[in-house]
Design a protein around this motif. Structure first.
Motif, PDB file in Angstrom:
ATOM      1  N   PRO A 201      42.499  10.237  54.559  1.00  0.00           N
ATOM      2  CA  PRO A 201      42.111   9.066  55.381  1.00  0.00           C
ATOM      3  C   PRO A 201      41.813   9.504  56.816  1.00  0.00           C
ATOM      4  O   PRO A 201      42.538  10.323  57.400  1.00  0.00           O
ATOM      5  N   ASP A 202      40.729   8.976  57.370  1.00  0.00           N
ATOM      6  CA  ASP A 202      40.264   9.258  58.730  1.00  0.00           C
ATOM      7  C   ASP A 202      39.807  10.702  58.908  1.00  0.00           C
ATOM      8  O   ASP A 202      39.577  11.131  60.034  1.00  0.00           O
ATOM      9  N   GLU A 203      39.673  11.452  57.825  1.00  0.00           N
ATOM     10  CA  GLU A 203      39.084  12.802  57.942  1.00  0.00           C
ATOM     11  C   GLU A 203      37.565  12.644  57.922  1.00  0.00           C
ATOM     12  O   GLU A 203      37.005  12.022  57.016  1.00  0.00           O
ATOM     13  N   ILE A 204      36.899  13.214  58.934  1.00  0.00           N
ATOM     14  CA  ILE A 204      35.454  13.051  59.070  1.00  0.00           C
ATOM     15  C   ILE A 204      34.760  14.289  58.519  1.00  0.00           C
ATOM     16  O   ILE A 204      35.207  15.421  58.732  1.00  0.00           O
ATOM     17  N   CYS A 205      33.684  14.069  57.774  1.00  0.00           N
ATOM     18  CA  CYS A 205      32.936  15.154  57.127  1.00  0.00           C
ATOM     19  C   CYS A 205      31.533  15.200  57.724  1.00  0.00           C
ATOM     20  O   CYS A 205      30.881  14.166  57.879  1.00  0.00           O
ATOM     21  N   LEU A 206      31.051  16.423  58.067  1.00  0.00           N
ATOM     22  CA  LEU A 206      29.751  16.618  58.702  1.00  0.00           C
ATOM     23  C   LEU A 206      28.865  17.461  57.792  1.00  0.00           C
ATOM     24  O   LEU A 206      29.208  18.587  57.429  1.00  0.00           O
ATOM     25  N   LEU A 207      27.715  16.889  57.412  1.00  0.00           N
ATOM     26  CA  LEU A 207      26.670  17.620  56.707  1.00  0.00           C
ATOM     27  C   LEU A 207      25.566  17.911  57.708  1.00  0.00           C
ATOM     28  O   LEU A 207      25.216  17.071  58.529  1.00  0.00           O
ATOM     29  N   TYR A 208      24.936  19.111  57.639  1.00  0.00           N
ATOM     30  CA  TYR A 208      23.936  19.495  58.632  1.00  0.00           C
ATOM     31  C   TYR A 208      22.967  20.496  58.007  1.00  0.00           C
ATOM     32  O   TYR A 208      23.237  21.090  56.964  1.00  0.00           O
ATOM     33  N   THR A 209      21.809  20.643  58.641  1.00  0.00           N
ATOM     34  CA  THR A 209      20.827  21.653  58.230  1.00  0.00           C
ATOM     35  C   THR A 209      20.868  22.807  59.208  1.00  0.00           C
ATOM     36  O   THR A 209      21.459  22.722  60.278  1.00  0.00           O
ATOM     37  N   ASP A 210      20.198  23.927  58.828  1.00  0.00           N
ATOM     38  CA  ASP A 210      20.271  25.128  59.669  1.00  0.00           C
ATOM     39  C   ASP A 210      19.483  24.985  60.957  1.00  0.00           C
ATOM     40  O   ASP A 210      19.477  25.906  61.783  1.00  0.00           O
ATOM     41  N   GLY A 211      18.801  23.857  61.165  1.00  0.00           N
ATOM     42  CA  GLY A 211      18.186  23.613  62.468  1.00  0.00           C
ATOM     43  C   GLY A 211      19.218  23.483  63.565  1.00  0.00           C
ATOM     44  O   GLY A 211      18.886  23.622  64.752  1.00  0.00           O
ATOM     45  N   ILE A 212      20.486  23.230  63.207  1.00  0.00           N
ATOM     46  CA  ILE A 212      21.574  23.162  64.192  1.00  0.00           C
ATOM     47  C   ILE A 212      22.045  24.571  64.536  1.00  0.00           C
ATOM     48  O   ILE A 212      22.002  24.997  65.694  1.00  0.00           O
ATOM     49  N   THR A 213      22.511  25.325  63.548  1.00  0.00           N
ATOM     50  CA  THR A 213      23.116  26.635  63.819  1.00  0.00           C
ATOM     51  C   THR A 213      22.079  27.675  64.229  1.00  0.00           C
ATOM     52  O   THR A 213      22.424  28.655  64.895  1.00  0.00           O
ATOM     53  N   GLU A 214      20.797  27.507  63.856  1.00  0.00           N
ATOM     54  CA  GLU A 214      19.778  28.484  64.189  1.00  0.00           C
ATOM     55  C   GLU A 214      18.913  28.048  65.354  1.00  0.00           C
ATOM     56  O   GLU A 214      17.845  28.631  65.595  1.00  0.00           O
ATOM     57  N   ALA A 215      19.328  27.011  66.096  1.00  0.00           N
ATOM     58  CA  ALA A 215      18.614  26.617  67.312  1.00  0.00           C
ATOM     59  C   ALA A 215      18.710  27.751  68.332  1.00  0.00           C
ATOM     60  O   ALA A 215      19.766  28.341  68.515  1.00  0.00           O
ATOM     61  N   GLN A 216      17.583  28.077  68.987  1.00  0.00           N
ATOM     62  CA  GLN A 216      17.532  29.198  69.913  1.00  0.00           C
ATOM     63  C   GLN A 216      17.230  28.712  71.328  1.00  0.00           C
ATOM     64  O   GLN A 216      16.461  27.768  71.524  1.00  0.00           O
ATOM     65  N   ASN A 217      17.830  29.410  72.305  1.00  0.00           N
ATOM     66  CA  ASN A 217      17.501  29.145  73.695  1.00  0.00           C
ATOM     67  C   ASN A 217      16.439  30.131  74.161  1.00  0.00           C
ATOM     68  O   ASN A 217      15.925  30.937  73.383  1.00  0.00           O
ATOM     69  N   GLY A 218      16.098  30.068  75.457  1.00  0.00           N
ATOM     70  CA  GLY A 218      15.049  30.925  75.980  1.00  0.00           C
ATOM     71  C   GLY A 218      15.381  32.395  75.904  1.00  0.00           C
ATOM     72  O   GLY A 218      14.475  33.243  75.907  1.00  0.00           O
ATOM     73  N   ALA A 219      16.664  32.762  75.846  1.00  0.00           N
ATOM     74  CA  ALA A 219      17.069  34.163  75.766  1.00  0.00           C
ATOM     75  C   ALA A 219      17.090  34.683  74.338  1.00  0.00           C
ATOM     76  O   ALA A 219      17.476  35.825  74.094  1.00  0.00           O
ATOM     77  N   GLY A 220      16.721  33.856  73.356  1.00  0.00           N
ATOM     78  CA  GLY A 220      16.737  34.275  71.962  1.00  0.00           C
ATOM     79  C   GLY A 220      18.094  34.177  71.294  1.00  0.00           C
ATOM     80  O   GLY A 220      18.267  34.669  70.181  1.00  0.00           O
ATOM     81  N   GLU A 221      19.091  33.540  71.949  1.00  0.00           N
ATOM     82  CA  GLU A 221      20.421  33.408  71.367  1.00  0.00           C
ATOM     83  C   GLU A 221      20.467  32.198  70.433  1.00  0.00           C
ATOM     84  O   GLU A 221      19.809  31.179  70.682  1.00  0.00           O
ATOM     85  N   PHE A 222      21.273  32.293  69.356  1.00  0.00           N
ATOM     86  CA  PHE A 222      21.416  31.217  68.389  1.00  0.00           C
ATOM     87  C   PHE A 222      22.622  30.340  68.745  1.00  0.00           C
ATOM     88  O   PHE A 222      23.603  30.812  69.331  1.00  0.00           O
ATOM     89  N   PHE A 223      22.531  29.054  68.364  1.00  0.00           N
ATOM     90  CA  PHE A 223      23.647  28.138  68.583  1.00  0.00           C
ATOM     91  C   PHE A 223      24.857  28.559  67.750  1.00  0.00           C
ATOM     92  O   PHE A 223      25.991  28.491  68.218  1.00  0.00           O
ATOM     93  N   GLU A 224      24.628  28.970  66.535  1.00  0.00           N
ATOM     94  CA  GLU A 224      25.618  29.563  65.630  1.00  0.00           C
ATOM     95  C   GLU A 224      26.696  28.567  65.175  1.00  0.00           C
ATOM     96  O   GLU A 224      26.920  27.531  65.778  1.00  0.00           O
ATOM     97  N   LEU A 225      27.344  28.964  64.061  1.00  0.00           N
ATOM     98  CA  LEU A 225      28.337  28.096  63.425  1.00  0.00           C
ATOM     99  C   LEU A 225      29.570  27.931  64.308  1.00  0.00           C
ATOM    100  O   LEU A 225      30.213  26.879  64.296  1.00  0.00           O
ATOM    101  N   GLY A 226      29.954  28.957  65.066  1.00  0.00           N
ATOM    102  CA  GLY A 226      31.166  28.866  65.885  1.00  0.00           C
ATOM    103  C   GLY A 226      31.101  27.734  66.896  1.00  0.00           C
ATOM    104  O   GLY A 226      32.096  27.016  67.113  1.00  0.00           O
TER     105      GLY A 226
END
Length: 657
Positions: A582-607
């Motif tokens: 009860p009250d545990e929240i579950c998140l589904l996502y696509t790799d557009g979140i973890t593989e989002a890149q900034n101008g330096a080429g760094e990834f958002f990543e799972l962490g």
């Protein structure tokens, strides 16, 4: 002052400044100037030859580096594929698995690759030529002096490590090999892929011959004057390539050593005996290959035309001044008359309607007639410019209309695609379950998908997926996937695994573009908290719950039902089960979140995503989706969105967020 007066004044000033001083000082200065000009030409030719030599040397080295990098990239791709493939085959019985692995190893061997796996006890399966155990490799060392056995027994990088070593395999001559060591599950276990390494040396005899041949061909194209000569010499002074005079073939050893020490030299020297012929010498040292570029021109050949020109200039100087001024007046008058007409036509350009049918006639009316001189070419250029302007304006108008139509069609396609998906807030008023979705395509249309609906048995169905590629093809593939999921779950009352199996079969049967989709189908019972799901190669969902008096607990739903949907025909997917508190929240996502890149080429990543979920475990689904999306935008900054973004959050027995 008119243009004609300015031209005549400029002509008189130019002739006077050029001819009069030159006539008085030609006899004394022409020899020095000719020598400086000759030296300048030698410098230019030397620079040209050095640049050509440097580019050929750099191209040779670049080709070697590119070849090695290509081999490493190929080995890494093959290694990762073989590693994943063997892991997938682990569930098969021993005999079929061994047969499949041997077939794959045999196929790769036909491509020149040796593949084996080091087991925990040091055995090789399959054996690598004459090696049966890792102990047989005790004598093999890489180029750093470390044995291959110790490299494998040490902790390897998760992405694997490359080593270069020499070995003599199965009666072959000693060969340099490039090997990729990929870690496997368990200590001392590794996947080894070996490929011969082509020409690891920096440059060999073949490279020298190629460079010398190219420079010799380049020398043949040079237009050397005044009996000049150019030669390419090795470190001992031997000529490798030459063109023109060969007087620089007898350069003293001391000159070569001085040029090697100082990087080059430039002077007048006597070749051979002390009273031998004097030459202007330009010698440049090319350190990477210990070569010299020598250019020379006889001093007498430079002085002779200087003396002749000095006498001629003294006689013709004053005659040229008079004739120039007389003829200048005549030609200036003829030149300025059509230029005036062209300037008036240029002023009229602003009033021309380039889209009207009579635009071309209005531009060319009263233009000066075309001829072979500059004014005639200027008139022709003006005519062509007008025609080009008319064509460009009309093409721009047509392109603008096409662009507006395409933008309208893509906008309509985006609305249709989003209309296929359910509202981001499903089941309004449901007190037992709260769910929210957020989708942001990278282009007008995208390949991400989500879906909410209720199964015939009353369980809530939550779907998320990510189609390969982006744009219109992926949008159509996405629509087909959504339709098939609804048809199998609602129409046929199938569970998630059976539904995914049928969706995979249908997509494989009609998939000429070899597209695929990562897919998650979950059937959630909000009363019991049980989640039955099938995961076809999609990102593992995350679940978080605020613990009493402590930090939020975070876990992953790690069940994997099978590979990417639409990639392997005939695959049977398995169901996975979990229970949400009860009250545990579950998140589904696509790799557009973890593989989002900034101008330096760094990834958002799972962490980063896991940290956000811990911090927002007490939020509702809508607030959690917005928190994750805003943090991705802040991380990405001004960099463009490279992939579609989709988030689906849900929680049981929680008020709607």
């Amino acid at each position: 002052m008119s243009l004609r007066s300015k031209l005549l004044g400029l002509l008189a000033l130019s002739v006077g400044v050029a001819v009069v001083p030159y006539s008085f000082y030609a006899a004394a200065g022409l020899k020095e100037r000719y020598q400086e000009t000759a030296l300048g030409n030698l410098r230019n030719v030397s620079t040209l030859v050095r640049d050509n030599l440097g580019s050929r040397y750099l191209a040779y080295l670049t080709g070697q580096v590119v070849e090695v990098m290509r081999q490493k990239e190929t080995l890494r791709k093959i290694g990762l594929f073989v590693s994943r493939n063997w892991e997938d085959l682990a569930a098969l019985p021993d005999e079929p698995r061994r047969h499949l692995i041997e077939n794959q190893v045999g196929h790769l061997s036909g491509l020149g690759l040796l593949v084996t796996r080091v087991d925990a006890d040091g055995g090789l399966s399959p054996p690598l030529d004459r090696f049966r155990r890792i102990d047989d490799w005790a004598g093999l060392e890489d180029f750093t002096g470390r044995s291959l056995k110790s490299r494998i027994e040490d902790t390897l990088s998760p992405d694997g490590e490359f080593v270069v070593f020499t070995a003599r395999l199965a009666g072959r001559p000693e060969t340099v090999f490039l090997a990729l060591l990929l870690p496997q599950a368990g200590p001392g276990r590794a996947l080894v892929i070996v490929s011969p390494l082509t020409d690891p040396g920096l440059i060999g005899a073949g490279g020298v011959r190629s460079i010398v041949a190219g420079l010799q061909a380049r020398f043949q194209e040079l237009n050397l004057q005044h009996q000049a000569g150019v030669a390419l010499m090795d470190g001992q002074g031997l000529i490798l390539a030459h063109q023109g005079s060969r007087e620089n073939a007898a350069l003293p050893r001391a000159l070569l050593e001085e040029a090697r020490r100082d990087g080059g030299l430039e002077r007048t020297v006597a070749l051979g005996e002390a009273d031998g012929p004097r030459v202007l010498l330009h010698l440049q040292y090319f350190k990477p290959l210990d070569w010299f570029i020598a250019l020379s021109v006889p001093e007498a050949a430079v002085s002779r035309p200087a003396q002749t020109v000095a006498r001629q200039v003294l006689l013709l100087g004053f005659l040229i001044m008079g004739l120039t001024l007389l003829t200048g007046f005549y030609f200036a008058t003829r030149l300025t008359r059509p230029l005036k007409s062209l300037s008036l036509k240029a002023l009229d350009l602003a009033a021309v309607d380039f889209s009207s049918p009579g635009a071309e006639a209005a531009l060319v009316r009263d233009l000066p007639r075309e001829g072979g001189d500059e004014v005639g070419r200027l008139s022709a250029a003006f005519r062509q410019m007008g025609q080009a302007l008319i064509q460009n304006v009309r093409e721009l108008m047509a392109a603008t209309a096409v662009k507006e139509r395409l933008e309208g069609e893509l906008g309509a396609a985006r609305e249709i695609q989003l209309g296929i998906l359910p509202p981001p807030e499903p089941w309004p008023g449901d007190q037992a379950l709260t769910a929210r979705a957020l989708i942001q395509p990278a282009k007008e249309v995208g390949g991400d998908l989500y879906d909410f609906f209720t199964a015939p048995d009353g369980r809530r169905v939550l779907v998320i997926g990510d189609v390969s590629d982006k744009g219109v093809p992926s949008a159509l593939f996405m629509a087909m996937a959504v339709t098939l999921v609804r048809q199998t779950v609602m129409g046929q009352n199938l569970g998630p695994a059976e539904a995914m199996t049928q969706v995979n079969a249908r997509l494989c049967a009609g998939n000429p573009g070899s597209m695929f989709v990562t897919l998650f189908i979950g059937l959630f019972d909000p009363r019991s908290g049980e989640l039955e799901y099938a995961n076809g190669g999609h990102c593992q969902p995350l679940a978080a719950r605020v613990a009493a008096g402590g930090p939020a607990g975070l876990r992953s739903l790690e069940g994997l039902s099978g590979p990417l949907v639409g990639a392997l025909d005939g695959w049977t997917y398995t169901a996975c089960r979990d229970r949400l508190e009860p009250d545990e929240i579950c998140l589904l996502y696509t790799d557009g979140i973890t593989e989002a890149q900034n101008g330096a080429g760094e990834f958002f990543e799972l962490g980063r995503l896991e940290s956000l979920l811990r911090a927002g475990a007490d939020l509702g689904p809508a607030e959690l989706n917005r928190l994750v999306y805003d943090q991705v935008l802040a991380f990405r900054g001004p960099a463009p969105q490279s992939d579609d973004i989709t988030l689906v959050s849900f929680t049981a027995r929680r008020a709607a967020g």
